[in-house]
Design a protein around this motif. Structure first.
Motif, PDB file in Angstrom:
ATOM      1  N   UNK A  40       0.831  -1.204   0.000  1.00 36.78           N
ATOM      2  CA  UNK A  40       0.000   0.000   0.000  1.00 36.78           C
ATOM      3  C   UNK A  40       0.865   1.255   0.000  1.00 36.78           C
ATOM      4  N   UNK A  41       1.943   1.238   0.787  1.00 39.61           N
ATOM      5  CA  UNK A  41       2.830   2.401   0.868  1.00 39.61           C
ATOM      6  C   UNK A  41       3.492   2.689  -0.469  1.00 39.61           C
ATOM      7  N   UNK A  42       3.760   1.647  -1.256  1.00 44.50           N
ATOM      8  CA  UNK A  42       4.442   1.826  -2.543  1.00 44.50           C
ATOM      9  C   UNK A  42       3.582   2.575  -3.558  1.00 44.50           C
ATOM     10  N   UNK A  43       2.293   2.705  -3.285  1.00 48.68           N
ATOM     11  CA  UNK A  43       1.391   3.388  -4.216  1.00 48.68           C
ATOM     12  C   UNK A  43       1.427   4.907  -4.051  1.00 48.68           C
ATOM     13  N   UNK A  44       2.081   5.383  -2.995  1.00 47.22           N
ATOM     14  CA  UNK A  44       2.157   6.820  -2.777  1.00 47.22           C
ATOM     15  C   UNK A  44       3.355   7.402  -3.517  1.00 47.22           C
ATOM     16  N   UNK A  45       3.217   8.597  -4.102  1.00 45.46           N
ATOM     17  CA  UNK A  45       4.343   9.234  -4.798  1.00 45.46           C
ATOM     18  C   UNK A  45       5.488   9.530  -3.843  1.00 45.46           C
ATOM     19  N   UNK A  46       6.688   9.510  -4.359  1.00 47.58           N
ATOM     20  CA  UNK A  46       7.870   9.817  -3.568  1.00 47.58           C
ATOM     21  C   UNK A  46       7.764  11.223  -2.991  1.00 47.58           C
ATOM     22  N   UNK A  47       8.020  11.344  -1.713  1.00 51.81           N
ATOM     23  CA  UNK A  47       7.985  12.648  -1.065  1.00 51.81           C
ATOM     24  C   UNK A  47       6.650  13.011  -0.448  1.00 51.81           C
ATOM     25  N   UNK A  48       5.638  12.164  -0.619  1.00 47.06           N
ATOM     26  CA  UNK A  48       4.324  12.471  -0.052  1.00 47.06           C
ATOM     27  C   UNK A  48       4.267  12.056   1.413  1.00 47.06           C
ATOM     28  N   UNK A  49       3.350  12.664   2.149  1.00 44.05           N
ATOM     29  CA  UNK A  49       3.124  12.339   3.553  1.00 44.05           C
ATOM     30  C   UNK A  49       1.958  11.363   3.655  1.00 44.05           C
ATOM     31  N   UNK A  50       2.146  10.295   4.410  1.00 46.60           N
ATOM     32  CA  UNK A  50       1.070   9.334   4.602  1.00 46.60           C
ATOM     33  C   UNK A  50       1.356   8.465   5.822  1.00 46.60           C
ATOM     34  N   UNK A  51       0.337   7.734   6.241  1.00 44.46           N
ATOM     35  CA  UNK A  51       0.485   6.748   7.310  1.00 44.46           C
ATOM     36  C   UNK A  51      -0.445   5.581   7.002  1.00 44.46           C
ATOM     37  N   UNK A  52       0.106   4.379   6.964  1.00 45.46           N
ATOM     38  CA  UNK A  52      -0.692   3.162   6.858  1.00 45.46           C
ATOM     39  C   UNK A  52      -0.804   2.614   8.275  1.00 45.46           C
ATOM     40  N   UNK A  53      -2.015   2.626   8.828  1.00 47.43           N
ATOM     41  CA  UNK A  53      -2.218   2.258  10.227  1.00 47.43           C
ATOM     42  C   UNK A  53      -2.945   0.925  10.337  1.00 47.43           C
TER      43      UNK A  53
ATOM     44  N   UNK B 138       3.088   2.192   9.130  1.00 51.24           N
ATOM     45  CA  UNK B 138       4.105   2.474   8.127  1.00 51.24           C
ATOM     46  C   UNK B 138       3.994   3.934   7.722  1.00 51.24           C
ATOM     47  N   UNK B 139       5.125   4.634   7.678  1.00 59.81           N
ATOM     48  CA  UNK B 139       5.146   6.042   7.282  1.00 59.81           C
ATOM     49  C   UNK B 139       6.556   6.406   6.828  1.00 59.81           C
ATOM     50  N   UNK B 140       6.694   7.461   6.025  1.00 60.41           N
ATOM     51  CA  UNK B 140       8.034   7.895   5.615  1.00 60.41           C
ATOM     52  C   UNK B 140       8.813   8.463   6.808  1.00 60.41           C
TER      53      UNK B 140
ATOM     54  N   UNK C 123      -1.603   9.351  13.421  1.00 55.57           N
ATOM     55  CA  UNK C 123      -2.488   9.632  12.284  1.00 55.57           C
ATOM     56  C   UNK C 123      -3.005  11.065  12.284  1.00 55.57           C
ATOM     57  N   UNK C 124      -3.410  11.579  13.453  1.00 52.23           N
ATOM     58  CA  UNK C 124      -3.914  12.951  13.525  1.00 52.23           C
ATOM     59  C   UNK C 124      -2.828  13.954  13.173  1.00 52.23           C
TER      60      UNK C 124
ATOM     61  N   UNK D  55      -1.088  17.375   6.152  1.00 52.41           N
ATOM     62  CA  UNK D  55      -1.539  17.200   4.780  1.00 52.41           C
ATOM     63  C   UNK D  55      -1.417  15.780   4.281  1.00 52.41           C
ATOM     64  N   UNK D  56      -1.068  14.861   5.181  1.00 49.53           N
ATOM     65  CA  UNK D  56      -0.869  13.477   4.794  1.00 49.53           C
ATOM     66  C   UNK D  56      -2.162  12.695   4.658  1.00 49.53           C
ATOM     67  N   UNK D  57      -2.077  11.552   3.963  1.00 44.22           N
ATOM     68  CA  UNK D  57      -3.198  10.650   3.752  1.00 44.22           C
ATOM     69  C   UNK D  57      -3.101   9.497   4.752  1.00 44.22           C
ATOM     70  N   UNK D  58      -4.223   9.140   5.358  1.00 42.41           N
ATOM     71  CA  UNK D  58      -4.268   8.040   6.314  1.00 42.41           C
ATOM     72  C   UNK D  58      -5.025   6.868   5.698  1.00 42.41           C
ATOM     73  N   UNK D  59      -4.406   5.694   5.701  1.00 39.90           N
ATOM     74  CA  UNK D  59      -5.055   4.470   5.252  1.00 39.90           C
ATOM     75  C   UNK D  59      -5.067   3.479   6.416  1.00 39.90           C
ATOM     76  N   UNK D  60      -6.194   2.822   6.618  1.00 40.46           N
ATOM     77  CA  UNK D  60      -6.347   1.860   7.710  1.00 40.46           C
ATOM     78  C   UNK D  60      -6.495   0.458   7.131  1.00 40.46           C
TER      79      UNK D  60
END
Length: 244
Positions: free
Chosen positions: A108-121, A161-163, A181-182, A188-193
């Motif tokens: 799932x994390x590999x689907x985010x563009x390089x340099x983006x903010x996200x958290x897979x929880x 998982x997060x950068x 996550x908050x 500005x990051x995306x949260x995926x559960x």
């Protein structure tokens, strides 16, 4: 992309070897990885056993140690700040998180563009805890989710998982790991559960104590809410190169 698995540990001497073996099985054919254990002032043989395991062939394991216990959030911060990987995986040292779930989170994390903010929880859908402990967590998660609107059902799950860079840009404070996550969403990051497996603790005792941290948790939550309301970066609209 190199992966750093960061594990804060306090008095988990018997859970070390089984968990490390599972991490190796889960990731050896999947990713270039390292495992960073942060011994947070253990009073048992956690530190000595980690050094022994590293010398016994688990050469991907790196060991850091706090002389005195300073808490899980600071232990995670120590581990992430020393990580070589661009992507960080956190999980608890007690073995209740299942390392076999990690590859799915990495996909799932590999689907985010390089340099983006996200958290897979991770979401412990079928928790292997006492009814009282599940009730406490359900209540705490419900209050936090409604108050902070963090799109997370189970922020207490250690598997995330997060950068690395995303984490290092967050405001640091004690107990921040409960609000990742908050805080990342505020950035500005995306949260995926993702639903993940949860297992019985095999050795040792839980450090969980809701009553002992209730007051602190409410103060922390109010602080995160304050940070959310003071954040204006996501409201900036740049019309042209000369306007701000």
């Amino acid at each position: 992309m190199r992966i750093s698995v960061v594990i804060p540990a306090k008095n988990e001497e018997e859970n070390l070897k089984p968990l490390i073996e599972e991490i190796y099985r889960a990731l050896t054919d999947v990713a270039n990885f390292e495992v960073i254990y942060v011994d947070d002032g253990s009073t048992d043989k956690t530190f000595e056993n980690l050094l022994y395991l590293k010398a016994s062939g688990f050469d991907r394991v790196n060991v850091l140690r706090h002389k005195h216990s300073v808490g899980q959030s600071t232990a995670i911060w120590t581990g992430v700040s020393h990580a070589d990987g661009e992507l960080v995986v956190t999980l608890d040292a007690d073995g209740q998180n299942d390392p076999s779930d990690i590859p799915n989170l990495l996909t799932m994390a590999s689907q985010f563009p390089l340099g983006s903010h996200f958290c897979i929880a991770g979401h412990r859908k079928n928790r292997k805890d006492t009814a009282w402990k599940r009730f406490q967590s359900k209540l705490a998660n419900s209050v936090r989710s409604k108050f902070l609107n963090d799109d997370t059902h189970d922020t207490g799950c250690g598997l995330k998982v997060f950068p690395k860079q995303t984490f290092l840009e967050l405001p640091y404070f004690d107990h921040m790991h409960r609000f990742l996550p908050a805080l990342i969403r505020r950035q500005g990051g995306i949260i995926k559960v993702v639903d993940v497996n949860h297992r019985d603790r095999r050795f040792g005792k839980s450090k969980y104590n809701m009553l002992g941290r209730l007051g602190v948790g409410l103060i922390d939550m109010a602080g995160v809410y304050w940070l959310q309301k003071r954040n204006k970066l996501n409201d900036v609209v740049l019309e042209n190169e000369e306007s701000i």
